[in-house]
Each structure stands twice: as structure tokens, then as C-alpha cells.
Design a protein around this motif. Structure first.
Motif, PDB file in Angstrom:
ATOM      1  N   ASP A  60     -13.157  11.014   9.777  1.00  0.00           N
ATOM      2  CA  ASP A  60     -11.844  11.667   9.805  1.00  0.00           C
ATOM      3  C   ASP A  60     -11.160  11.644   8.446  1.00  0.00           C
ATOM      4  OD1 ASP A  60     -11.196   9.639  12.647  1.00  0.00           O
ATOM      5  OD2 ASP A  60     -11.669   8.919  10.640  1.00  0.00           O
ATOM      6  N   LEU A  61     -11.769  12.333   7.518  1.00  0.00           N
ATOM      7  CA  LEU A  61     -11.178  12.447   6.187  1.00  0.00           C
ATOM      8  C   LEU A  61      -9.917  13.305   6.206  1.00  0.00           C
ATOM      9  CD1 LEU A  61     -14.363  12.893   3.996  1.00  0.00           C
ATOM     10  CD2 LEU A  61     -12.955  10.850   4.274  1.00  0.00           C
ATOM     11  N   ALA A  62      -9.778  14.106   7.278  1.00  0.00           N
ATOM     12  CA  ALA A  62      -8.596  14.979   7.363  1.00  0.00           C
ATOM     13  C   ALA A  62      -7.402  14.243   7.954  1.00  0.00           C
ATOM     14  CB  ALA A  62      -8.915  16.208   8.206  1.00  0.00           C
ATOM     15  N   LYS A  63      -7.674  13.019   8.447  1.00  0.00           N
ATOM     16  CA  LYS A  63      -6.583  12.236   9.029  1.00  0.00           C
ATOM     17  C   LYS A  63      -5.624  11.781   7.926  1.00  0.00           C
ATOM     18  CE  LYS A  63      -7.281   8.077  11.053  1.00  0.00           C
ATOM     19  NZ  LYS A  63      -7.857   7.096  11.995  1.00  0.00           N
ATOM     20  N   SER A  64      -4.346  11.616   8.301  1.00  0.00           N
ATOM     21  CA  SER A  64      -3.369  11.174   7.306  1.00  0.00           C
ATOM     22  C   SER A  64      -3.672   9.754   6.846  1.00  0.00           C
ATOM     23  CB  SER A  64      -1.965  11.216   7.887  1.00  0.00           C
ATOM     24  OG  SER A  64      -1.081  10.505   7.041  1.00  0.00           O
ATOM     25  N   GLY A  65      -3.495   9.522   5.545  1.00  0.00           N
ATOM     26  CA  GLY A  65      -3.686   8.186   4.994  1.00  0.00           C
ATOM     27  C   GLY A  65      -2.732   7.172   5.608  1.00  0.00           C
ATOM     28  N   LEU A  66      -1.577   7.673   6.081  1.00  0.00           N
ATOM     29  CA  LEU A  66      -0.581   6.761   6.653  1.00  0.00           C
ATOM     30  C   LEU A  66      -0.970   6.282   8.044  1.00  0.00           C
ATOM     31  CD1 LEU A  66       2.702   8.579   5.591  1.00  0.00           C
ATOM     32  CD2 LEU A  66       1.584   6.642   4.506  1.00  0.00           C
ATOM     33  N   ALA A  94     -11.030   7.022  -8.186  1.00  0.00           N
ATOM     34  CA  ALA A  94     -11.420   8.430  -8.289  1.00  0.00           C
ATOM     35  C   ALA A  94     -11.110   9.020  -9.659  1.00  0.00           C
ATOM     36  CB  ALA A  94     -10.724   9.245  -7.196  1.00  0.00           C
ATOM     37  N   VAL A  95     -10.151   8.433 -10.359  1.00  0.00           N
ATOM     38  CA  VAL A  95      -9.797   8.932 -11.696  1.00  0.00           C
ATOM     39  C   VAL A  95     -10.761   8.393 -12.752  1.00  0.00           C
ATOM     40  CG1 VAL A  95      -7.792   9.329 -13.195  1.00  0.00           C
ATOM     41  CG2 VAL A  95      -7.425   8.720 -10.823  1.00  0.00           C
ATOM     42  N   GLN A  96     -11.676   7.522 -12.313  1.00  0.00           N
ATOM     43  CA  GLN A  96     -12.649   6.882 -13.199  1.00  0.00           C
ATOM     44  C   GLN A  96     -12.002   6.149 -14.362  1.00  0.00           C
ATOM     45  OE1 GLN A  96     -15.024  10.484 -13.634  1.00  0.00           O
ATOM     46  NE2 GLN A  96     -16.620   9.463 -12.438  1.00  0.00           N
ATOM     47  N   PRO A  97     -11.153   5.188 -14.020  1.00  0.00           N
ATOM     48  CA  PRO A  97     -10.537   4.371 -15.071  1.00  0.00           C
ATOM     49  C   PRO A  97     -11.537   3.320 -15.536  1.00  0.00           C
ATOM     50  CG  PRO A  97      -9.873   3.550 -12.928  1.00  0.00           C
ATOM     51  CD  PRO A  97     -10.803   4.716 -12.673  1.00  0.00           C
ATOM     52  N   SER A  98     -11.207   2.624 -16.611  1.00  0.00           N
ATOM     53  CA  SER A  98     -12.058   1.497 -16.986  1.00  0.00           C
ATOM     54  C   SER A  98     -11.350   0.183 -16.663  1.00  0.00           C
ATOM     55  CB  SER A  98     -12.414   1.577 -18.471  1.00  0.00           C
ATOM     56  OG  SER A  98     -11.248   1.572 -19.251  1.00  0.00           O
ATOM     57  N   VAL A  99     -10.032   0.269 -16.475  1.00  0.00           N
ATOM     58  CA  VAL A  99      -9.257  -0.929 -16.139  1.00  0.00           C
ATOM     59  C   VAL A  99      -8.523  -0.688 -14.830  1.00  0.00           C
ATOM     60  CG1 VAL A  99      -7.400  -2.478 -16.880  1.00  0.00           C
ATOM     61  CG2 VAL A  99      -8.883  -1.415 -18.592  1.00  0.00           C
ATOM     62  N   PRO A 155       0.846  -1.195   0.000  1.00  0.00           N
ATOM     63  CA  PRO A 155       0.000   0.000   0.000  1.00  0.00           C
ATOM     64  C   PRO A 155       0.885   1.250   0.000  1.00  0.00           C
ATOM     65  CG  PRO A 155      -0.679  -1.522   1.743  1.00  0.00           C
ATOM     66  CD  PRO A 155       0.578  -2.070   1.151  1.00  0.00           C
ATOM     67  N   ASN A 156       0.607   2.194  -0.912  1.00  0.00           N
ATOM     68  CA  ASN A 156       1.471   3.369  -0.984  1.00  0.00           C
ATOM     69  C   ASN A 156       0.679   4.674  -0.961  1.00  0.00           C
ATOM     70  OD1 ASN A 156       0.345   3.035  -3.484  1.00  0.00           O
ATOM     71  ND2 ASN A 156       2.181   3.516  -4.641  1.00  0.00           N
ATOM     72  N   PRO A 157      -0.166   4.865   0.089  1.00  0.00           N
ATOM     73  CA  PRO A 157      -0.853   6.157   0.163  1.00  0.00           C
ATOM     74  C   PRO A 157       0.178   7.281   0.277  1.00  0.00           C
ATOM     75  CG  PRO A 157      -1.062   4.976   2.244  1.00  0.00           C
ATOM     76  CD  PRO A 157      -0.425   4.032   1.267  1.00  0.00           C
ATOM     77  N   PHE A 158      -0.181   8.455  -0.232  1.00  0.00           N
ATOM     78  CA  PHE A 158       0.709   9.605  -0.109  1.00  0.00           C
ATOM     79  C   PHE A 158       0.668  10.109   1.329  1.00  0.00           C
ATOM     80  CE2 PHE A 158      -0.920  10.238  -4.609  1.00  0.00           C
ATOM     81  CZ  PHE A 158       0.163   9.597  -5.173  1.00  0.00           C
ATOM     82  N   PRO A 159       1.731  10.783   1.775  1.00  0.00           N
ATOM     83  CA  PRO A 159       1.709  11.367   3.124  1.00  0.00           C
ATOM     84  C   PRO A 159       0.794  12.585   3.154  1.00  0.00           C
ATOM     85  CG  PRO A 159       3.790  11.856   2.045  1.00  0.00           C
ATOM     86  CD  PRO A 159       3.020  10.970   1.112  1.00  0.00           C
ATOM     87  N   LYS A 160      -0.460  12.368   2.869  1.00  0.00           N
ATOM     88  CA  LYS A 160      -1.466  13.434   2.839  1.00  0.00           C
ATOM     89  C   LYS A 160      -2.713  12.923   3.550  1.00  0.00           C
ATOM     90  CE  LYS A 160      -0.178  14.938  -1.862  1.00  0.00           C
ATOM     91  NZ  LYS A 160       0.243  16.313  -1.612  1.00  0.00           N
ATOM     92  N   SER A 161      -3.705  13.785   3.695  1.00  0.00           N
ATOM     93  CA  SER A 161      -4.944  13.362   4.345  1.00  0.00           C
ATOM     94  C   SER A 161      -5.668  12.345   3.462  1.00  0.00           C
ATOM     95  CB  SER A 161      -5.851  14.567   4.578  1.00  0.00           C
ATOM     96  OG  SER A 161      -6.354  15.012   3.341  1.00  0.00           O
ATOM     97  N   ILE A 162      -6.604  11.624   4.072  1.00  0.00           N
ATOM     98  CA  ILE A 162      -7.396  10.644   3.321  1.00  0.00           C
ATOM     99  C   ILE A 162      -8.088  11.330   2.150  1.00  0.00           C
ATOM    100  CG2 ILE A 162      -9.420   9.134   3.476  1.00  0.00           C
ATOM    101  CD1 ILE A 162      -8.556   8.604   6.419  1.00  0.00           C
ATOM    102  N   PHE A 163      -8.675  12.494   2.452  1.00  0.00           N
ATOM    103  CA  PHE A 163      -9.371  13.246   1.406  1.00  0.00           C
ATOM    104  C   PHE A 163      -8.418  13.585   0.254  1.00  0.00           C
ATOM    105  CE2 PHE A 163     -10.982  16.924  -0.766  1.00  0.00           C
ATOM    106  CZ  PHE A 163     -12.364  16.728  -0.809  1.00  0.00           C
ATOM    107  N   ASP A 164      -7.261  14.158   0.614  1.00  0.00           N
ATOM    108  CA  ASP A 164      -6.311  14.594  -0.421  1.00  0.00           C
ATOM    109  C   ASP A 164      -5.764  13.416  -1.226  1.00  0.00           C
ATOM    110  OD1 ASP A 164      -6.683  17.193   0.206  1.00  0.00           O
ATOM    111  OD2 ASP A 164      -4.885  17.381   1.460  1.00  0.00           O
ATOM    112  N   ASN A 165      -5.630  12.257  -0.575  1.00  0.00           N
ATOM    113  CA  ASN A 165      -5.203  11.070  -1.302  1.00  0.00           C
ATOM    114  C   ASN A 165      -6.178  10.721  -2.410  1.00  0.00           C
ATOM    115  OD1 ASN A 165      -2.848   9.097  -0.669  1.00  0.00           O
ATOM    116  ND2 ASN A 165      -3.324  10.035   1.307  1.00  0.00           N
ATOM    117  N   VAL A 166      -7.469  10.666  -2.055  1.00  0.00           N
ATOM    118  CA  VAL A 166      -8.462  10.260  -3.050  1.00  0.00           C
ATOM    119  C   VAL A 166      -8.651  11.360  -4.089  1.00  0.00           C
ATOM    120  CG1 VAL A 166     -10.808   9.425  -3.393  1.00  0.00           C
ATOM    121  CG2 VAL A 166      -9.577   8.848  -1.302  1.00  0.00           C
ATOM    122  N   ALA A 167      -8.571  12.616  -3.635  1.00  0.00           N
ATOM    123  CA  ALA A 167      -8.808  13.734  -4.564  1.00  0.00           C
ATOM    124  C   ALA A 167      -7.594  13.984  -5.465  1.00  0.00           C
ATOM    125  CB  ALA A 167      -9.134  15.007  -3.775  1.00  0.00           C
TER     126      ALA A 167
END
Lengths: 307, 255
Positions: free
Chosen positions: B139-145, B162-167, B93-105
Motif C-alpha cells: 500500500d504505497l498509495a496509503k497516506s504516510g500519516l 531518497a535524496v542520497q545524502p552522505s550524512v 516523526p513528520n511525514p507529509f500528509p501525502k502517500s507513502i510513495f509521494d513522501n519518499v519521492a
């Protein structure tokens, strides 16, 4: 009983127990030696810093900090203008060195490696650049002073000025900024880069939205280290900044930093107490800077790690 | 058979002089889960990275043959655009060192979306699709890590959605997770296959059996060059494989 053999051997073997005693004693001796070495270092440090602060403390008061030095051989007056000059010089030097240093480090770590893999010429250029940065970091600062004098003061006719001094100072701190930024970038896991690229981010977006924020604590540490380096440097500024005790009013004016002022006081005047006072202010500044490095990097790292 | 989403024809890949994949021809059906299985070093992860051109980032990689997505040559597509259509979930798993929200956005933002209302909608729906919304909505503002390993991996899946891929490509997505977190990921893969074409690399035979509709068995001999031995419906591969090596592998005789 026969089955117990391994255990009984372990418990009763007297040579084994003796051995253990010897090994434990050896360990205690070595630990003591290292403890003494650590303690001695601390004592020396406290002695130096303590002496300067106690001696210097005698002349430090509000007036000392807020009046300009009178100049000349008397050593009268305070240090206000030299504090001001130090701040100006630090600001101007960082203004020049920070973007250059960070840019160079980003290029070397994030882009050059890739190009080096495909082009042998680039590979040579990169290794020369890396070697140059390392060498620059080890060159005595007076060499930067001489270079700065020859190029900025004399050839380009900037004279003894903030401009000449900050350009020479930038050469001095560039290797520090480049190295610390490179190290900070290298500690950012490749997983972040791959994760970002796989989401359809461009390389630049990956760099400035993911990699740089993650590397920020290290980069800031490098910049603050450079501040300390500029504050404590004398040789470079001795030959590029001149020695005016007045506050510069433009970047073409000369001046003297705290460290330079300390040098002039100690060498040209009898005001040794004032020199100590200036030294104490310098030492306290450096301590504050080092403390701030700790605070900043702990806070930022915690933020990055999501603490 | 179903519509073909991804296709390779006589695809070869070289790392420098090393021939890593030989003559792979395969048609991956749309909105199904396709598992790539095989022993370590047989090139299945390399093959997976072909479809979002992540191999382009590795120096010295050279390919021959054809690769298509929706019948379009993937090498004619800008890799940045391709990766918006072909998402990837990594082994660790490689979430960015950002909030949960910012990771998905992150994905929508890099493509230029600024409207916060819209971003909020995308974050919520992606987290819901990744079966993580109920655990993190407060807690969407919590860090993804700060999330557990399994939650981090579902966050990474949400980030990809979130990028709406098809694959969606998954490279051993449960390899570093505990059995319960693994089951959650597997359920999720199953649910996602209604809307997405999923290609998953796995070392775990049971996992391939549980989650996939189709299975491709990759194998390599002493030359270490990966080949596709057999590709069929997962049921067939597991109950009635045509190739002796496939049978040996899935019954655990080697690998």
C-alpha cells in the motif's frame, strides 16, 4: 478499623453526600437553561427559514426560475436573469479577490514574519497591514459600496457594471479570504516546513508542494464563505451594479443579483409573493453553500489527514 | 583514525545575546555513528542543526568559527544544496500528509526528477534501506500519516535516504517511540552506518552505547552555555572517561 478511616469518612460523611446532591442539582439547572437557549435558537432559525421557504414556495416553479423578470412596477415574470447575473458577479468577484487574498495571506504568514524579525520597518508595515485587514472586515458594506461608486463607477467611468460591482465586491470579501487563508496556513505544522526544507526543497517548493495542499481545506472554506457573502450582499451592489433586469452581455453591463431583485420587488412593486419566492431561492442557495462547505472541508481534511 | 567527514573549529553560536555554544572543535569521522549526549539545554541539538544550516531559519542566530564538510566550508555552500547532502531526521516523526510513495519521492522530485520508473526504483530502495519495504510494499498509495509512530519514523528515514545524502543527522529519533520501535530504529542506524555518516543526538545513555562508534559529551554550567567536554570512542567514554563530569553523567549521578 483504624486503617479504614479514610474510606469510612468518604462513605459515611452525610454533609459530603448532601453537598453532592446540591452540586448535582445545580448542574441540572444550568444544563436545562443551556438546553433551552440552544433549543430556542434552533426554533427561531427554523421559523425564519421555514416561513420564507413556505411563503416563497408558493410562487416557485420551473417557469419562475426560467423566465426573466418583466421589470417596471408590475413585478411580473421570473428570476432567470437575476440568477445569471448573480453567477456572473460571483465568478468575476472571486476571479479578482481569490488570487489577491490568498497571495496577501501567504505573504503575511510565510514571508513577512521572517522579514519582520530582521527589519523594524517591515515589522511596522506588517502590523499596519494586519490591522487594516481586521478593520476592513468590520466596516459596514455600504462603505465599500460608496467607495466603489466613487472610484469605479464615477472616477474610472466603469459605470454601473459587472466590472464596478465585482471590484467593489472584491474589496468586501478580501478580508474574509485573507483571514481564513491566514488561519489555514497557521494550522499547518511547522514540522512539515522543516521536514521539506531539510530535504533540500526551496522555500517556494515547500510552500506549494506541502504547505498549500495541507492548508487547502481552510482556503476553500474561505472562498465558499465569500460566495455566500456575495450572493447575500445588497448594499455594495445597489450602488455599483445598477438595476437592469436584463442579463449582462459584457462586464461593462449592469444588472441585478437575486438579493438586489428581492430588494426592488419588495420596495418598488406590489409583488410581495415574488419577493418571498426570490428570498426562498436565496435562502436555499445559502443553505446549499453552507452544506457544501461542510462536505468539502470534511472530505479534504480526511484526505490530508490520510483517513 | 578515519577520514574526517564533518569538522568544526572554534565554533560559537549565539541566539541574540545568548551564547549557546562555546568554542566547539570537533572532527566527526566518515561512515561512523557519532552520538551527541549531555543534559537538556546543553546545545547538542543546536550543534546538530549546524551541519545542515537549519539554524539559519531561526531569527537572531549568529555564529563564529569554522564548519567544514569534506573539508569544504559549509557557509560557502548554498543551504538548499547542502541539505541535499546532509539529511535530517527529526525527534517527532513528520511525514507529509501525502502517500507513502509521494513522501519518499518528495526529495528526488524537488530536485527535478520526473522519470516515474526511476522514482519507483528510488522509493523501493530507500524503503528497503529503511527496513520498511516489506511492511508497506502493498500500500504505497496509503497516506504516510496512517502508519504507526515507528513506521512513520522509518518512513522519514527513507525519505531522507531518497535524496542520497552522505550524512544523516538524527535529533533524538526514537524519543517518541515505544521500546520495540526504538530497537528497530537502532538496528537501522547500525546498518546505515556502513554507507552514511550518522550524527545522532540522544538523551538515552544506553542508546548512545548501543548505536554509536564515537560519543561527544556536551555540558553546560549555570551560564547555560554549551561546551564540548569530551569526545572519544564510545567505548572509552563509557568505560574510561577522562573528565569527572563525563563520568558523573554517564553513571547517572546527574542529568
Amino acid at each position: 478499623m483504624i486503617n479504614d478511616k479514610p474510606i469510612s469518612r468518604f462513605q459515611n460523611d452525610s454533609t459530603m453526600m448532601k453537598n453532592l446532591k446540591v452540586r448535582n442539582t445545580t448542574q441540572s439547572i444550568w444544563f436545562s437553561i443551556m438546553w433551552i437557549a440552544g433549543f430556542a435558537t434552533l426554533v427561531v432559525l427554523l421559523l425564519v427559514v421555514g416561513y420564507v421557504i413556505v411563503q416563497g414556495g408558493k410562487v416557485i416553479n420551473w417557469e419562475f426560475l426560467t423566465t426573466p423578470p418583466r421589470g417596471g412596477l408590475s413585478g411580473d415574470g421570473g428570476i432567470s436573469t437575476t440568477l445569471g447575473t448573480t453567477v456572473y458577479l460571483v465568478g468575476l468577484t472571486l476571479l479578482i479577490a481569490t488570487p489577491l487574498g490568498i497571495g496577501a495571506a501567504i505573504y503575511l504568514i510565510e514571508y513577512a514574519g521572517e522579514q519582520g524579525l530582521t527589519s523594524p520597518v517591515m515589522r511596522v508595515v506588517i502590523s499596519i497591514t494586519n490591522f487594516a485587514v481586521e478593520t476592513l472586515a468590520g466596516i459596514p458594506s455600504i462603505i465599500f459600496g460608496l467607495f466603489g461608486y466613487a472610484l469605479f463607477v464615477s472616477t474610472l467611468q466603469f459605470g454601473w457594471s459587472l466590472l464596478s460591482a465585482s471590484l467593489a465586491g472584491a474589496c468586501l470579501v478580501l478580508p474574509t479570504i485573507i483571514r481564513t487563508t491566514e488561519e489555514a496556513l497557521l494550522t499547518v505544522p511547522d514540522d512539515y516546513r522543516r521536514g521539506s526544507l531539510a530535504l533540500g526543497a526551496t522555500k517556494w517548493q515547500t510552500l506549494h508542494k506541502v504547505v498549500l495542499p495541507a492548508a487547502l481545506p481552510g482556503i476553500i472554506t474561505g472562498i465558499v464563505l465569500s460566495v455566500g457573502r456575495i450572493i447575500s450582499e445588497t448594499a455594495v451592489f445597489f450602488v455599483t451594479l445598477g438595476g437592469s433586469h436584463r442579463l449582462p452581455t459584457s462586464i461593462m453591463n449592469g444588472g441585478r443579483t437575486l438579493a438586489l431583485h428581492l430588494y426592488y420587488l419588495a420596495m418598488d412593486t406590489n409583488a410581495f409573493d415574488k419577493a418571498m419566492g426570490t428570498g426562498a431561492v436565496l435562502v436555499v442557495l445559502i443553505i446549499l453553500i453552507n452544506l457544501s462547505i461542510n462536505v468539502i472541508s470534511t472530505k479534504l481534511t480526511a484526505k490530508v489527514r490520510g483517513g | 583514525m578515519n577520514t574526517t567527514k564533518l569538522e568544526t573549529k572554534n565554533y560559537n553560536l549565539f541566539y541574540g545575546n545568548f551564547h549557546a555554544l562555546r568554542d566547539i572543535s570537533m572532527q566527526i569521522p566518515e561512515k561512523k555513528v557519532t552520538a551527541l549526549i549531555g543534559p537538556s539545554g546543553c546545545g547538542k541539538s543546536t550543534f546538530l542543526r549546524t551541519f545542515n544550516r537549519m539554524n539559519d531559519l531561526i531569527a537572531g542566530v549568529r555564529t563564529t568559527g569554522e564548519v567544514y564538510i569534506d573539508n569544504k566550508d559549509i557557509f560557502s555552500i548554498d543551504p538548499v544544496a547542502l541539505r541535499q547532502n546532509v539529511g535530517m531526521v527529526f525527534q517527532k516523526p513528520n511525514p507529509f500528509p501525502k502517500s507513502i510513495f509521494d513522501n519518499v519521492a518528495y526529495g528526488p522530485r524537488v530536485t527535478g526528477m520526473r522519470d516515474h520508473k526511476k522514482l519507483e526504483e528510488i522509493v523501493e530502495s530507500s524503503l528497503r534501506s529503511a527496513a520498511l519495504w516489506n511492511e508497506v510494499k502493498d500500500d504505497l498509495a496509503k497516506s504516510g500519516l496512517a502508519l504507526s509512530g515507528g513506521q512513520q519514523q522509518r518512513l522519514c528515514i527513507a525519505r531522507a535516504l531518497a535524496v542520497q545524502p552522505s550524512v544523516i543527522l538524527m535529533d533524538e529519533p526514537a524519543a517518541s517511540l515505544d521500546p520495540i520501535a526504538t530497537l528497530k530504529i537502532e538496528d537501522l542506524i547500525h546498518d546505515l552506518s556502513q554507507n552514511y555518516t550518522i550524527v545522532i543526538v540522544t538523551h538515552n545513555m544506553q542508546q548512545a552505547g548501543r548505536v554509536s562508534d564515537y560519543t561527544a559529551f556536551f555540558y553546560t554550567d549555570d551560564t547555560r552555555t554549551g561546551r564540548l567536554v569530551e569526545f572519544d570512542e564510545t567505548n572509552t567514554i563509557f568505560t574510561n572517561p577522562k573528565d569527572q563530569r563525563t563520568e558523573d553523567y554517564i553513571t547517572g549521578r546527574f542529568g
